[in-house]
Design a protein around this motif. Structure first.
Motif, PDB file in Angstrom:
ATOM      1  N   GLY A 116       7.900  11.968  -1.450  1.00  0.00           N
ATOM      2  CA  GLY A 116       7.845  10.721  -2.209  1.00  0.00           C
ATOM      3  C   GLY A 116       9.149   9.960  -2.269  1.00  0.00           C
ATOM      4  O   GLY A 116       9.154   8.730  -2.417  1.00  0.00           O
ATOM      5  N   ASP A 147      -3.226  -1.153  -8.165  1.00  0.00           N
ATOM      6  CA  ASP A 147      -3.938  -0.380  -7.146  1.00  0.00           C
ATOM      7  C   ASP A 147      -5.380  -0.167  -7.586  1.00  0.00           C
ATOM      8  O   ASP A 147      -5.682  -0.092  -8.784  1.00  0.00           O
ATOM      9  CB  ASP A 147      -3.275   0.991  -6.922  1.00  0.00           C
ATOM     10  CG  ASP A 147      -1.863   0.876  -6.371  1.00  0.00           C
ATOM     11  OD1 ASP A 147      -1.692   0.176  -5.363  1.00  0.00           O
ATOM     12  OD2 ASP A 147      -0.946   1.473  -6.968  1.00  0.00           O
ATOM     13  N   TYR A 163       1.575   7.221   0.190  1.00  0.00           N
ATOM     14  CA  TYR A 163       2.334   8.434  -0.095  1.00  0.00           C
ATOM     15  C   TYR A 163       1.559   9.432  -0.956  1.00  0.00           C
ATOM     16  O   TYR A 163       1.944  10.599  -1.050  1.00  0.00           O
ATOM     17  CB  TYR A 163       3.671   8.089  -0.753  1.00  0.00           C
ATOM     18  CG  TYR A 163       4.797   8.010   0.257  1.00  0.00           C
ATOM     19  CD1 TYR A 163       5.629   9.094   0.486  1.00  0.00           C
ATOM     20  CD2 TYR A 163       5.002   6.861   1.021  1.00  0.00           C
ATOM     21  CE1 TYR A 163       6.648   9.042   1.423  1.00  0.00           C
ATOM     22  CE2 TYR A 163       6.019   6.792   1.958  1.00  0.00           C
ATOM     23  CZ  TYR A 163       6.834   7.891   2.162  1.00  0.00           C
ATOM     24  OH  TYR A 163       7.832   7.835   3.119  1.00  0.00           O
ATOM     25  N   GLU A 164       0.468   8.993  -1.567  1.00  0.00           N
ATOM     26  CA  GLU A 164      -0.384   9.941  -2.280  1.00  0.00           C
ATOM     27  C   GLU A 164      -1.120  10.870  -1.319  1.00  0.00           C
ATOM     28  O   GLU A 164      -1.629  11.919  -1.719  1.00  0.00           O
ATOM     29  CB  GLU A 164      -1.402   9.190  -3.135  1.00  0.00           C
ATOM     30  CG  GLU A 164      -0.797   8.487  -4.348  1.00  0.00           C
ATOM     31  CD  GLU A 164      -1.836   7.696  -5.128  1.00  0.00           C
ATOM     32  OE1 GLU A 164      -3.038   7.765  -4.747  1.00  0.00           O
ATOM     33  OE2 GLU A 164      -1.459   7.008  -6.095  1.00  0.00           O
ATOM     34  N   MET A 165      -1.165  10.501  -0.041  1.00  0.00           N
ATOM     35  CA  MET A 165      -1.898  11.265   0.958  1.00  0.00           C
ATOM     36  C   MET A 165      -1.051  12.361   1.601  1.00  0.00           C
ATOM     37  O   MET A 165      -1.556  13.147   2.404  1.00  0.00           O
ATOM     38  CB  MET A 165      -2.422  10.312   2.047  1.00  0.00           C
ATOM     39  CG  MET A 165      -3.367   9.236   1.515  1.00  0.00           C
ATOM     40  SD  MET A 165      -3.642   7.887   2.698  1.00  0.00           S
ATOM     41  CE  MET A 165      -4.339   8.783   4.084  1.00  0.00           C
ATOM     42  N   ASN A 174     -10.430   6.508  -4.058  1.00  0.00           N
ATOM     43  CA  ASN A 174      -9.812   7.327  -3.022  1.00  0.00           C
ATOM     44  C   ASN A 174      -8.745   6.506  -2.300  1.00  0.00           C
ATOM     45  O   ASN A 174      -8.913   5.313  -2.049  1.00  0.00           O
ATOM     46  CB  ASN A 174     -10.901   7.784  -2.047  1.00  0.00           C
ATOM     47  CG  ASN A 174     -10.325   8.464  -0.817  1.00  0.00           C
ATOM     48  OD1 ASN A 174      -9.970   7.805   0.150  1.00  0.00           O
ATOM     49  ND2 ASN A 174     -10.246   9.783  -0.859  1.00  0.00           N
ATOM     50  N   SER A 175      -7.624   7.148  -1.957  1.00  0.00           N
ATOM     51  CA  SER A 175      -6.481   6.419  -1.395  1.00  0.00           C
ATOM     52  C   SER A 175      -6.840   5.618  -0.146  1.00  0.00           C
ATOM     53  O   SER A 175      -6.431   4.463   0.005  1.00  0.00           O
ATOM     54  CB  SER A 175      -5.350   7.405  -1.076  1.00  0.00           C
ATOM     55  OG  SER A 175      -4.846   7.979  -2.250  1.00  0.00           O
ATOM     56  N   ASN A 183       0.807  -1.228   0.000  1.00  0.00           N
ATOM     57  CA  ASN A 183       0.000   0.000   0.000  1.00  0.00           C
ATOM     58  C   ASN A 183       0.836   1.272   0.000  1.00  0.00           C
ATOM     59  O   ASN A 183       0.285   2.378   0.055  1.00  0.00           O
ATOM     60  CB  ASN A 183      -0.917   0.022   1.234  1.00  0.00           C
ATOM     61  CG  ASN A 183      -2.062  -0.972   1.124  1.00  0.00           C
ATOM     62  OD1 ASN A 183      -2.832  -0.935   0.176  1.00  0.00           O
ATOM     63  ND2 ASN A 183      -2.159  -1.872   2.097  1.00  0.00           N
ATOM     64  N   ASN A 225       2.589   3.049  -2.104  1.00  0.00           N
ATOM     65  CA  ASN A 225       2.437   4.086  -3.129  1.00  0.00           C
ATOM     66  C   ASN A 225       1.198   4.944  -2.879  1.00  0.00           C
ATOM     67  O   ASN A 225       1.244   6.175  -2.977  1.00  0.00           O
ATOM     68  CB  ASN A 225       2.370   3.455  -4.518  1.00  0.00           C
ATOM     69  CG  ASN A 225       3.703   2.835  -4.916  1.00  0.00           C
ATOM     70  OD1 ASN A 225       4.751   3.454  -4.791  1.00  0.00           O
ATOM     71  ND2 ASN A 225       3.674   1.598  -5.384  1.00  0.00           N
ATOM     72  N   GLN A 226       0.087   4.289  -2.536  1.00  0.00           N
ATOM     73  CA  GLN A 226      -1.132   5.062  -2.283  1.00  0.00           C
ATOM     74  C   GLN A 226      -1.086   5.765  -0.936  1.00  0.00           C
ATOM     75  O   GLN A 226      -1.712   6.818  -0.765  1.00  0.00           O
ATOM     76  CB  GLN A 226      -2.354   4.151  -2.383  1.00  0.00           C
ATOM     77  CG  GLN A 226      -2.616   3.719  -3.834  1.00  0.00           C
ATOM     78  CD  GLN A 226      -3.979   3.104  -4.018  1.00  0.00           C
ATOM     79  OE1 GLN A 226      -4.225   2.018  -3.526  1.00  0.00           O
ATOM     80  NE2 GLN A 226      -4.859   3.793  -4.730  1.00  0.00           N
ATOM     81  N   PRO A 238       3.919  15.776  -2.181  1.00  0.00           N
ATOM     82  CA  PRO A 238       4.711  15.014  -3.153  1.00  0.00           C
ATOM     83  C   PRO A 238       6.211  15.037  -2.909  1.00  0.00           C
ATOM     84  O   PRO A 238       6.918  14.101  -3.294  1.00  0.00           O
ATOM     85  CB  PRO A 238       4.358  15.681  -4.498  1.00  0.00           C
ATOM     86  CG  PRO A 238       3.780  17.015  -4.141  1.00  0.00           C
ATOM     87  CD  PRO A 238       3.117  16.839  -2.830  1.00  0.00           C
TER      88      PRO A 238
END
Length: 489
Positions: free
Chosen positions: A329, A441, A321-323, A445-446, A316, A318-319, A326
């Motif tokens: 990252g 994925d 870190y979308e929260m 929504n993340s 999980n 990658n998603q 950036p």
């Protein structure tokens, strides 16, 4: 025993609540509200304070717990408690005076890459001293069989007040500069409240006399300073060294990644609390076969539980870190490297408990000192080349070598071995599930996507571990739950 079980349960609940608050602070509030520069600065200050804390406490937080029970009457108790409180202060004063005298030289050296650090360096010894005396008075309360309040302050209180302070930035009650000073004030209040609570439990009676067993106390204290210093250095030296080579914002990126990775080691805490006294008893009774069996059981059970946590984080990541912003990252690969180092430490089971119950424990402490020098050297090599990834690699390499050294020590000296065929099966199963789930994925929504993937991973991981009987003990727990809910007879 009722008191022990009751307080252990409360402390476990408190620890997980505190960890949850810390996760909200670390992954969301700090990056968005404080910003990378001041987030990195706060982490640097707290890490530096944590490193000097064992020296300022002079190891008395552990010495107090070990030797208090040897006091034969109230007069000896008062003498020992006074000694435990006064001695660190007497020893800290000359150290702090030396720091004050060389303050400008130290400040120039530590702020050569990040000038912002110079204005806040004086906070480091202040927080370090607050941390030291918090631990001493927390131990004062623990020897009176009251551990819950201090644990609440440490695990929940500090993080909760940090959360409130971060909200203060959001609502413009304070600015980011004031937050740094407020953090120091929070640690001072934590120490003060814990001191008052300790005095409430046992009213102090100051006696400026040396305990009769002072030689034993000082020898033990030396090794506690050594072990505590090594442990804290291994946790925080990478953040200190990052400040010397690259911009302070990178400490913020690194801190988020390492906090996520540290979740992998959380399951080991509860098991070690249970297993440590059992290990000590088996070693005292020289029951080699039972100890070897326990070693294997703790290894595979921690491998399964820790592997599950690691798998959920890795698939999980990658998603997750979308929260967050950036610019954080670049920490994804740090999560992988620090996470793997924690996972390898997990699969060694009760390795540390075995070592520290042998006559060779002092040699292992000195091995830890060697590890610190190795970690510093590796960081000096890799940080200038690869930044936070270099620091993570240095940590992975040094901790892996240290773990291998401890494993080799137990295998060669004590003829105990933690691994079985099930170890390989568990590794293979975890790797296959990682390959199946990492590369896709949900397009949602993340948070929803993370929850859905975690559910699928959980079902697959639990079923396959149960189906192939990777751990008999875990299968027994699952069978008990299935029978309780009348799914099987």
């Amino acid at each position: 025993m009722g008191i022990v079980l009751n307080q252990s349960l409360k402390n476990t609940i408190i620890t997980y609540i505190g960890f949850g608050i810390g996760a909200v602070n670390t992954i969301y509030l700090y990056p968005f509200f404080l910003g990378a520069t001041y987030y990195g600065l706060v982490n640097y200050v707290l890490s530096a304070a944590a490193i000097i804390m064992p020296l300022l406490a002079f190891g008395m937080q552990n010495t107090l717990v070990k030797f208090f029970s040897q006091c034969k009457n109230e007069n000896e108790e008062n003498r020992f408690l006074s000694f435990a409180v006064v001695l660190p202060l007497l020893l800290s004063i000359p150290l702090l005076l030396i720091c004050w005298y060389f303050y400008n030289d130290i400040a120039v050296y530590l702020s050569r890459e990040n000038k912002i650090v110079k204005s806040y360096l004086w906070i480091i010894p202040f927080i370090g001293l607050c941390m030291a005396y918090f631990e001493i008075f927390y131990s004062w309360a623990r020897v009176q069989m009251h551990s819950v309040f201090g644990n609440f302050i440490k695990e929940v209180g500090l993080r909760l007040f940090s959360l409130i302070s971060l909200l203060g930035i959001y609502y413009n009650w304070i600015n980011v500069e004031q937050f740094v000073y407020l953090t120091a004030a929070i640690y001072f209040v934590a120490f003060l409240v814990t001191m008052l609570y300790a005095f409430y439990l046992k009213k102090p009676s100051l006696q400026l006399t040396i305990p009769h067993n002072s030689k034993d106390i000082l020898v033990y204290t030396f090794f506690i300073i050594l072990s505590g210093g090594v442990a804290n250095l291994l946790l925080d030296i990478d953040k200190i060294m990052l400040n010397q080579y690259i911009k302070i914002e990178n400490i913020a990126y690194y801190s988020v990644a390492t906090y996520i990775a540290l979740v992998i080691s959380v399951p080991s805490r509860a098991m070690h609390q249970i297993v440590y006294p059992i290990t000590a008893k088996l070693m005292h009774e020289e029951k080699h076969d039972e100890l070897n069996d326990l070693y294997k059981k703790t290894s595979i059970n921690l491998q399964i539980v820790g592997g599950y946590v690691m798998l959920c984080i890795f698939v999980n990541i990658n998603q997750l870190y979308e929260m967050i912003p950036p610019e954080y990252g670049g920490g994804i690969y740090v999560v992988f490297m620090i996470g793997l180092s924690k996972y390898f430490d997990l699969i060694l089971g009760n390795n540390n408990a075995i070592i520290f119950n042998t006559k060779y424990y002092r040699a292992v402490l000195f091995l830890g000192v060697v590890l610190v020098f190795l970690t510093v050297a590796l960081n000096m090599i890799f940080i200038p080349l690869y930044g936070i990834l270099g620091s993570a690699f240095a940590t992975l390499l040094s901790i892996t070598l240290y773990s291998l050294a401890k494993l080799g020590f137990v295998v060669k000296r004590l003829h105990l071995y933690p691994f079985t065929n099930q170890t390989l099966y568990s590794l293979g199963l975890t790797f296959i599930l990682f390959m199946l789930f990492y590369f896709w994925d949900f397009p949602f929504n993340s948070i929803i996507a993370i929850c859905l993937k975690s559910i699928l991973v959980s079902l697959a991981y639990v079923y396959l571990n149960y189906r192939f009987v990777i751990s008999h003990q875990i299968n027994e727990v699952i069978d008990g739950l299935l029978k309780k809910f009348k799914i099987i007879k």
